[in-house]
Design a protein around this motif. Structure first.
Motif, PDB file in Angstrom:
ATOM      1  N   GLY A  18      35.070  -9.582  20.448  1.00 14.03           N
ATOM      2  CA  GLY A  18      35.575 -10.035  19.229  1.00 14.03           C
ATOM      3  C   GLY A  18      37.107  -9.361  19.441  1.00 14.03           C
ATOM      4  O   GLY A  18      37.489  -8.627  20.410  1.00 14.03           O
ATOM      5  N   HIS A  19      37.983  -9.514  18.348  1.00 14.22           N
ATOM      6  CA  HIS A  19      39.406  -8.816  18.462  1.00 14.22           C
ATOM      7  C   HIS A  19      39.331  -7.323  18.120  1.00 14.22           C
ATOM      8  O   HIS A  19      38.400  -6.889  17.451  1.00 14.22           O
ATOM      9  CB  HIS A  19      40.393  -9.537  17.254  1.00 14.22           C
ATOM     10  CG  HIS A  19      40.522 -10.977  17.617  1.00 14.22           C
ATOM     11  ND1 HIS A  19      40.508 -11.967  16.649  1.00 14.22           N
ATOM     12  CD2 HIS A  19      41.136 -11.505  18.718  1.00 14.22           C
ATOM     13  CE1 HIS A  19      41.037 -13.051  17.028  1.00 14.22           C
ATOM     14  NE2 HIS A  19      41.118 -12.814  18.309  1.00 14.22           N
ATOM     15  N   GLU A  20      40.274  -6.690  18.840  1.00 14.64           N
ATOM     16  CA  GLU A  20      40.499  -5.324  18.528  1.00 14.64           C
ATOM     17  C   GLU A  20      41.800  -4.668  18.376  1.00 14.64           C
ATOM     18  O   GLU A  20      42.794  -5.567  18.802  1.00 14.64           O
ATOM     19  CB  GLU A  20      39.903  -4.437  20.158  1.00 14.64           C
ATOM     20  CG  GLU A  20      38.539  -4.625  20.369  1.00 14.64           C
ATOM     21  CD  GLU A  20      38.249  -4.224  21.800  1.00 14.64           C
ATOM     22  OE1 GLU A  20      38.954  -3.276  22.051  1.00 14.64           O
ATOM     23  OE2 GLU A  20      37.249  -4.483  22.361  1.00 14.64           O
ATOM     24  N   GLY A  21      42.016  -3.937  17.566  1.00  8.70           N
ATOM     25  CA  GLY A  21      43.102  -3.250  17.141  1.00  8.70           C
ATOM     26  C   GLY A  21      43.732  -2.191  18.087  1.00  8.70           C
ATOM     27  O   GLY A  21      43.180  -2.203  19.248  1.00  8.70           O
ATOM     28  N   CYS A  22      44.959  -1.727  17.778  1.00 10.59           N
ATOM     29  CA  CYS A  22      45.803  -0.756  18.691  1.00 10.59           C
ATOM     30  C   CYS A  22      44.980   0.532  18.468  1.00 10.59           C
ATOM     31  O   CYS A  22      44.771   1.072  17.331  1.00 10.59           O
ATOM     32  CB  CYS A  22      47.177  -0.503  17.930  1.00 10.59           C
ATOM     33  SG  CYS A  22      47.885   0.793  18.895  1.00 10.59           S
ATOM     34  N   PRO A  23      44.551   1.247  19.499  1.00  7.55           N
ATOM     35  CA  PRO A  23      43.650   2.393  19.339  1.00  7.55           C
ATOM     36  C   PRO A  23      44.814   3.644  18.981  1.00  7.55           C
ATOM     37  O   PRO A  23      44.318   4.896  18.773  1.00  7.55           O
ATOM     38  CB  PRO A  23      43.235   2.727  20.843  1.00  7.55           C
ATOM     39  CG  PRO A  23      44.158   2.112  21.793  1.00  7.55           C
ATOM     40  CD  PRO A  23      44.758   0.963  20.857  1.00  7.55           C
ATOM     41  N   GLY A  24      46.049   3.786  19.107  1.00  5.69           N
ATOM     42  CA  GLY A  24      47.018   4.522  18.849  1.00  5.69           C
ATOM     43  C   GLY A  24      48.226   4.468  19.385  1.00  5.69           C
ATOM     44  O   GLY A  24      48.560   4.001  20.542  1.00  5.69           O
ATOM     45  N   LYS A  25      49.522   5.036  18.639  1.00  6.70           N
ATOM     46  CA  LYS A  25      50.619   4.794  19.200  1.00  6.70           C
ATOM     47  C   LYS A  25      50.780   5.470  20.663  1.00  6.70           C
ATOM     48  O   LYS A  25      50.355   6.642  20.956  1.00  6.70           O
ATOM     49  CB  LYS A  25      51.700   5.605  18.292  1.00  6.70           C
ATOM     50  CG  LYS A  25      53.143   5.215  18.524  1.00  6.70           C
ATOM     51  CD  LYS A  25      54.077   6.212  17.800  1.00  6.70           C
ATOM     52  CE  LYS A  25      55.532   5.944  18.110  1.00  6.70           C
ATOM     53  NZ  LYS A  25      56.369   6.767  17.049  1.00  6.70           N
ATOM     54  N   GLY A  26      51.326   4.569  21.610  1.00  5.91           N
ATOM     55  CA  GLY A  26      51.712   5.124  22.869  1.00  5.91           C
ATOM     56  C   GLY A  26      50.574   4.675  23.880  1.00  5.91           C
ATOM     57  O   GLY A  26      50.675   4.960  25.151  1.00  5.91           O
ATOM     58  N   LYS A  27      49.364   4.256  23.298  1.00  7.78           N
ATOM     59  CA  LYS A  27      48.340   3.833  24.226  1.00  7.78           C
ATOM     60  C   LYS A  27      48.394   2.463  24.473  1.00  7.78           C
ATOM     61  O   LYS A  27      49.079   1.509  23.860  1.00  7.78           O
ATOM     62  CB  LYS A  27      46.964   4.305  23.328  1.00  7.78           C
ATOM     63  CG  LYS A  27      46.778   5.716  23.205  1.00  7.78           C
ATOM     64  CD  LYS A  27      45.611   5.850  22.524  1.00  7.78           C
ATOM     65  CE  LYS A  27      44.935   7.353  22.322  1.00  7.78           C
ATOM     66  NZ  LYS A  27      43.926   7.730  21.729  1.00  7.78           N
ATOM     67  N   LEU A  28      47.445   1.894  25.557  1.00  6.17           N
ATOM     68  CA  LEU A  28      47.723   0.727  25.933  1.00  6.17           C
ATOM     69  C   LEU A  28      46.993  -0.089  24.911  1.00  6.17           C
ATOM     70  O   LEU A  28      45.852   0.065  24.326  1.00  6.17           O
ATOM     71  CB  LEU A  28      46.961   0.486  27.444  1.00  6.17           C
ATOM     72  CG  LEU A  28      47.633   1.188  28.423  1.00  6.17           C
ATOM     73  CD1 LEU A  28      46.905   1.000  29.854  1.00  6.17           C
ATOM     74  CD2 LEU A  28      48.876   0.485  28.837  1.00  6.17           C
ATOM     75  N   ALA A  29      47.546  -1.322  24.675  1.00  4.02           N
ATOM     76  CA  ALA A  29      46.932  -2.401  23.812  1.00  4.02           C
ATOM     77  C   ALA A  29      45.557  -2.799  24.401  1.00  4.02           C
ATOM     78  O   ALA A  29      45.729  -3.264  25.795  1.00  4.02           O
ATOM     79  CB  ALA A  29      47.673  -3.349  23.370  1.00  4.02           C
ATOM     80  N   PRO A  30      44.538  -3.067  23.836  1.00  4.60           N
ATOM     81  CA  PRO A  30      43.273  -3.834  24.569  1.00  4.60           C
ATOM     82  C   PRO A  30      43.663  -5.186  24.706  1.00  4.60           C
ATOM     83  O   PRO A  30      44.464  -5.901  23.904  1.00  4.60           O
ATOM     84  CB  PRO A  30      42.081  -3.607  23.303  1.00  4.60           C
ATOM     85  CG  PRO A  30      42.755  -2.662  22.353  1.00  4.60           C
ATOM     86  CD  PRO A  30      44.293  -2.770  22.348  1.00  4.60           C
ATOM     87  N   ALA A  31      43.146  -5.837  25.698  1.00  8.12           N
ATOM     88  CA  ALA A  31      43.486  -7.037  26.000  1.00  8.12           C
ATOM     89  C   ALA A  31      42.837  -8.058  24.851  1.00  8.12           C
ATOM     90  O   ALA A  31      43.116  -9.159  24.749  1.00  8.12           O
ATOM     91  CB  ALA A  31      42.597  -7.659  27.412  1.00  8.12           C
ATOM     92  N   MET A  32      41.811  -7.692  24.131  1.00  5.01           N
ATOM     93  CA  MET A  32      41.382  -8.323  22.813  1.00  5.01           C
ATOM     94  C   MET A  32      41.959  -7.956  21.576  1.00  5.01           C
ATOM     95  O   MET A  32      41.797  -8.558  20.511  1.00  5.01           O
ATOM     96  CB  MET A  32      39.888  -7.953  22.711  1.00  5.01           C
ATOM     97  CG  MET A  32      39.018  -8.284  23.766  1.00  5.01           C
ATOM     98  SD  MET A  32      39.272 -10.042  24.415  1.00  5.01           S
ATOM     99  CE  MET A  32      38.568 -11.164  22.929  1.00  5.01           C
ATOM    100  N   MET A  33      43.222  -7.586  21.795  1.00  2.74           N
ATOM    101  CA  MET A  33      43.969  -7.298  20.809  1.00  2.74           C
ATOM    102  C   MET A  33      44.931  -8.469  20.648  1.00  2.74           C
ATOM    103  O   MET A  33      45.394  -8.980  21.646  1.00  2.74           O
ATOM    104  CB  MET A  33      45.105  -6.099  20.868  1.00  2.74           C
ATOM    105  CG  MET A  33      45.867  -5.534  19.772  1.00  2.74           C
ATOM    106  SD  MET A  33      46.945  -4.173  19.850  1.00  2.74           S
ATOM    107  CE  MET A  33      48.118  -4.532  18.621  1.00  2.74           C
ATOM    108  N   GLN A  34      45.579  -9.177  19.584  1.00  2.00           N
ATOM    109  CA  GLN A  34      46.437 -10.411  19.484  1.00  2.00           C
ATOM    110  C   GLN A  34      47.760  -9.678  19.447  1.00  2.00           C
ATOM    111  O   GLN A  34      48.280  -9.607  18.569  1.00  2.00           O
ATOM    112  CB  GLN A  34      46.198 -10.777  18.062  1.00  2.00           C
ATOM    113  CG  GLN A  34      44.634 -11.432  18.077  1.00  2.00           C
ATOM    114  CD  GLN A  34      44.664 -12.280  16.688  1.00  2.00           C
ATOM    115  OE1 GLN A  34      44.321 -11.539  15.803  1.00  2.00           O
ATOM    116  NE2 GLN A  34      44.497 -13.562  16.618  1.00  2.00           N
ATOM    117  N   GLN A  35      48.218  -9.340  20.643  1.00  2.64           N
ATOM    118  CA  GLN A  35      49.756  -8.688  20.964  1.00  2.64           C
ATOM    119  C   GLN A  35      50.633  -9.481  20.598  1.00  2.64           C
ATOM    120  O   GLN A  35      51.811  -9.125  20.615  1.00  2.64           O
ATOM    121  CB  GLN A  35      49.579  -8.381  22.507  1.00  2.64           C
ATOM    122  CG  GLN A  35      48.400  -7.332  22.875  1.00  2.64           C
ATOM    123  CD  GLN A  35      48.518  -6.857  24.182  1.00  2.64           C
ATOM    124  OE1 GLN A  35      49.706  -6.645  24.846  1.00  2.64           O
ATOM    125  NE2 GLN A  35      47.221  -6.726  24.773  1.00  2.64           N
TER     126      GLN A  35
END
Length: 294
Positions: free
Chosen positions: A250-267
């Motif tokens: 499923g979709h995932e959100g940003c884990p924290g500022k400066g970290k890599l966005a998950p591929a499952m995040m709607q970037q």
């Protein structure tokens, strides 16, 4: 004559009273104007909310589509572009071989409606459940099916993609039995196919419907205004995100500022402080995760 000074003394308080009354009237008018402006802004804000959040509330992947407005470049990116990596992963491994990248002016809004399948076949990659897939490109949009299939195959075979989980594999086929098709189509055709499944892609984005991963050629050829990485990395993000839904993510959100966005995040809708990233895993096999979101 002696009464004149008394008259002058009596008129001064009267003038002061008149000035105070006039000030009170002006203040009352300003308060009424302020209330009117605030009410008007509230109404406009409500209208904007309806426009931005209207529709069926569905987004891309997993029988959903990306249907919200796409913000402009830098609109919500908190990370400094000058310090953000140009690649979507800290891994030194190369991205898939690039294919020709036509400019945005070469995006054709409408193709012929028919599709040509890539004729190439590949070896199975990964372990566990091996899903067979085809790659097809709509005729008349200027994208080579063979080159597209080679890039999709390279993405799914990359050690940073889904095969790292040890449970999923993929095999490119040109005919016979298959589990799903990756179809690259014009915005118009993408809208029609996704719309037949009840999804609204608005001529802009991708969807996952039936046995089809529909890739909007506009995104394939131009990337995303929110993604500062290379076009090839953004293509990897499209494939990894949609196939991730196929295998149950499923979709995932940003884990924290400066970290890599998950591929499952709607970037495509903004990074919320994360750095752009196309891959589910790092080169050392660490899953790039974030909090679950609808």
């Amino acid at each position: 004559m002696p009464a004149a000074p008394a008259t002058r003394r009596a008129s001064a308080p009267g003038r002061r009273s008149a000035r105070r009354s006039e000030r009170r009237r002006r203040q009352a008018r300003r308060r009424r104007l302020t209330v009117t402006v605030l009410c008007s802004l509230a109404l406009l804000g409500g209208t904007a909310f309806v426009v931005l959040h209207g529709g069926n509330g569905q987004d891309d992947g997993g029988a959903t589509s990306q249907a919200r407005p796409i913000p402009p470049l830098g609109g919500s990116r908190a990370a400094d572009p000058s310090t953000a990596p140009t690649t979507a992963s800290p891994s030194p491994s190369p991205s898939p071989s690039p294919s020709p990248s036509p400019s945005a002016t070469q995006v054709k809004e409408r193709g012929k409606g028919s599709f040509t399948a890539a004729t190439s076949n590949g070896s199975a990659v990964g372990h566990g459940t091996v899903r067979r897939y085809k790659v097809e490109v709509e005729d008349g949009i200027g994208i080579d099916p063979q080159a597209a299939a080679a890039q999709v195959q390279a993405i799914l075979g990359d050690r940073r993609s889904w095969t790292t989980d040890g449970k999923d594999g993929f095999k490119l086929v040109s005919d016979g039995i298959y589990d799903f098709t990756v179809r690259i189509a014009s915005p118009d055709t993408t809208d029609k196919i996704c719309g037949a499944g009840g999804l609204d892609t608005k001529g802009e984005v991708n969807c996952d419907v039936g046995k089809q991963v529909m890739v909007n050629s506009k995104r394939w050829l131009t990337g995303s205004p929110q993604f500062s990485g290379s076009l090839d990395d953004y293509r990897a993000l499209i494939v990894n995100h949609e196939v991730g839904h196929r295998i149950g993510h499923g979709h995932e959100g940003c884990p924290g500022k400066g970290k890599l966005a998950p591929a499952m995040m709607q970037q495509i809708y903004g990074l919320n402080g994360c750095l752009p990233n196309a891959w589910p895993y790092t080169a050392d096999g660490t899953y790039i995760s974030g909090p679950a979101v609808p």
